[in-house]
Design an enzyme around this catalytic site. Structure first.
Site, short mmCIF file in Angstrom:
data_model
loop_
_atom_site.label_atom_id
_atom_site.label_comp_id
_atom_site.label_asym_id
_atom_site.label_seq_id
_atom_site.Cartn_x
_atom_site.Cartn_y
_atom_site.Cartn_z
N SER A 64 0.83 -1.20 0.00
CA SER A 64 0.00 0.00 0.00
C SER A 64 0.87 1.25 0.00
O SER A 64 1.96 1.27 0.57
CB SER A 64 -0.92 0.01 1.22
OG SER A 64 -1.62 1.23 1.32
N LYS A 110 1.38 -3.04 5.24
CA LYS A 110 0.43 -3.89 4.52
C LYS A 110 1.14 -4.65 3.40
O LYS A 110 1.89 -4.08 2.61
CB LYS A 110 -0.69 -3.04 3.92
CG LYS A 110 -1.87 -3.86 3.39
CD LYS A 110 -3.02 -2.94 3.00
CE LYS A 110 -4.29 -3.73 2.72
NZ LYS A 110 -4.17 -4.52 1.49
#
Length: 461
Positions: free
Chosen positions: A316, A322
């Site tokens: 991300s 992430k």
């Protein structure tokens, strides 16, 4: 520039080009995808193989002299070695049933052969693209035969890639053979199984589809070379079809056969429909497998979290830490494309009229894309995903012990009525089945631990 002519007129062709006027017109007419047929080297090699087999057959039947034959053979051999690939410039999407592709091959081979004979490119009075390179042939038998051969080359690579992926799943199945987990139906807890069993199914599915691909390859071993325009063999000498098939089999190393009815074979695209359907089957099952991998690895805290995929890249631009399941995701997208390609093949095969299907270029493009992308996808999935998967063993064990589904496994030992009471109390209290069984004194800890061993709960082999 050099001046060349065809039935429409004359045009200047770049003097350093091995292609000629027919290819030039195709470049102008079919500026469609921006992708040339050179993106499929197997097709270019297959075309060279066809032209070699034709030259040898024509020479043996007394239609082509030794010097021209040798020059054509040498030019084709260079193409098979990967040379002149950038001269195959016509668009993969083209009108004319593949005529532009066949003419591109004829012209490149002719002009290289002319050089080998000591002549300049374009001096077709010495060796002509149509009169010599295309002798005893038509696009309508050259092109589909070349597509069949190229597809067989590609299928071999795809099967090898699928085998590598299958072996990666099988290795994980062995690694996880003793890892107990809860199986699910409709995403709800079902009964215990092992993670090894789960991964073994992926290996079995791949093995089944390898066999289906081998069967589909047998269908496209049938070629229509010698059919010429519509299957009647016009302008081909007696005995040519059988002879050229034998030469082509020797050159390619494939077991090719001449279609028993060349008129039927020239118009029927059924074998391509069958092959495309098998490729779709492979894609659908691989996509389902990748859906499972994404689901099982979801989280890491708020999802299933049963397995871990190796982190491949930052996930991300806004959420720190992430990591996404990018390799299964790309395999899913390949599958979507293959399914769409199959629809294209179906419509194109249906759209043929009378003695010829004019839409084989889009059929070939669709099938080659499917084969190539599935091949690369399988290799990528094996190397960059499956081989690095690890199991969250304690989490899986915890899920088994706290799942209501485990009551089914205990039913033969504590009875249906007691098992029902245990399930109801566990649901109402939030306690694990394991804890409720111990509190009720239905089984001792030793008995319960023994029953929850993988070898007792499931058939691990």
């Amino acid at each position: 520039m050099r001046r060349e002519h065809d039935l429409i007129g004359e045009r200047n062709v770049p003097n350093d080009a091995y292609y000629g006027i027919h290819t030039l017109r195709a470049l102008e007419n079919f500026a469609i995808s921006g992708t040339s047929i050179s993106i499929y080297p197997d097709l270019v090699v297959a075309l060279a193989c066809v032209k070699q087999a034709a030259a040898l057959s024509n020479n043996e039947l007394g239609l082509l002299d030794g010097a021209r034959t040798q020059a054509i053979l040498l030019a084709c051999e260079e193409i098979r070695e990967g040379k002149l690939l950038d001269e195959f410039v016509v668009d993969v999407i083209q009108g004319g049933a593949g005529t532009s592709t066949n003419m591109n091959a004829n012209e490149v081979i002719a002009n290289r052969a002319l050089e080998l004979l000591g002549h300049a490119r374009g001096e077709y009075q010495y060796l002509h693209p149509l009169e010599h390179v295309n002798l005893s042939q038509s696009t309508n038998d050259v092109y589909p035969s070349a597509v069949n051969i190229a597809a067989q080359f590609g299928i071999k690579k795809l099967i090898a890639a699928m085998a590598e992926l299958r072996e990666a799943f099988a290795a994980k199945a062995e690694e996880f053979v003793d890892v107990l987990k809860i199986g699910r139906t409709q995403l709800q807890d079902a009964v215990p199984m092992t993670l090894g069993q789960e991964f073994s199914t992926y290996a079995v599915m791949l093995g089944e589809d390898e066999e289906r691909l081998r069967e589909a390859a047998m269908l496209i071993a049938e070629i229509n070379l010698g059919a010429t325009a519509i299957g009647t063999g016009i302008n081909a000498p007696p005995g040519y079809a059988a002879l050229v098939c034998q030469y082509l089999s020797d050159i390619t190393g494939l077991r090719l056969i001449t279609a028993p009815n060349l008129v039927e074979a020239t118009q029927d695209a059924g074998a391509f429909v069958q092959l495309s359907g098998v490729l779709k089957r492979v894609a659908v099952k691989l996509s389902k497998t990748c859906n499972d991998l994404r689901l099982l690895s979801s989280g890491p805290r708020a999802g299933f979290g049963e397995i871990n995929l190796s982190p491949m890249q930052t996930g991300s631009s806004i959420m720190p830490g992430k990591v996404n399941p990018v390799i299964p995701e790309v395999m899913n997208q390949i599958a979507f494309e293959v399914i769409g390609n199959d629809v294209t093949v179906s419509f194109a095969a249906e759209a043929g009229q009378l003695q010829l299907n004019a839409f084989e270029p889009i059929i070939a493009h669709s099938i080659f894309k499917s084969i190539n992308h599935l091949t690369h996808g399988c290799l990528t999935l094996a190397e960059r995903c499956v081989k690095g998967i690890s199991a969250n063993r304690e989490h899986l064990r915890h899920n088994v012990e706290h799942s209501i589904g485990i009551v089914t496994a205990l039913n033969p030992f504590i009875g249906y009525a007691s098992a029902t009471e245990v399930a109801q109390e566990a649901l109402a209290s939030g306690k694990s089945v394991y804890a409720v069984v111990l509190e009720k004194g239905l089984l001792s800890k030793e008995q319960l631990d023994a029953l929850l061993q993988p070898g007792t709960l499931v058939q691990t082999r």
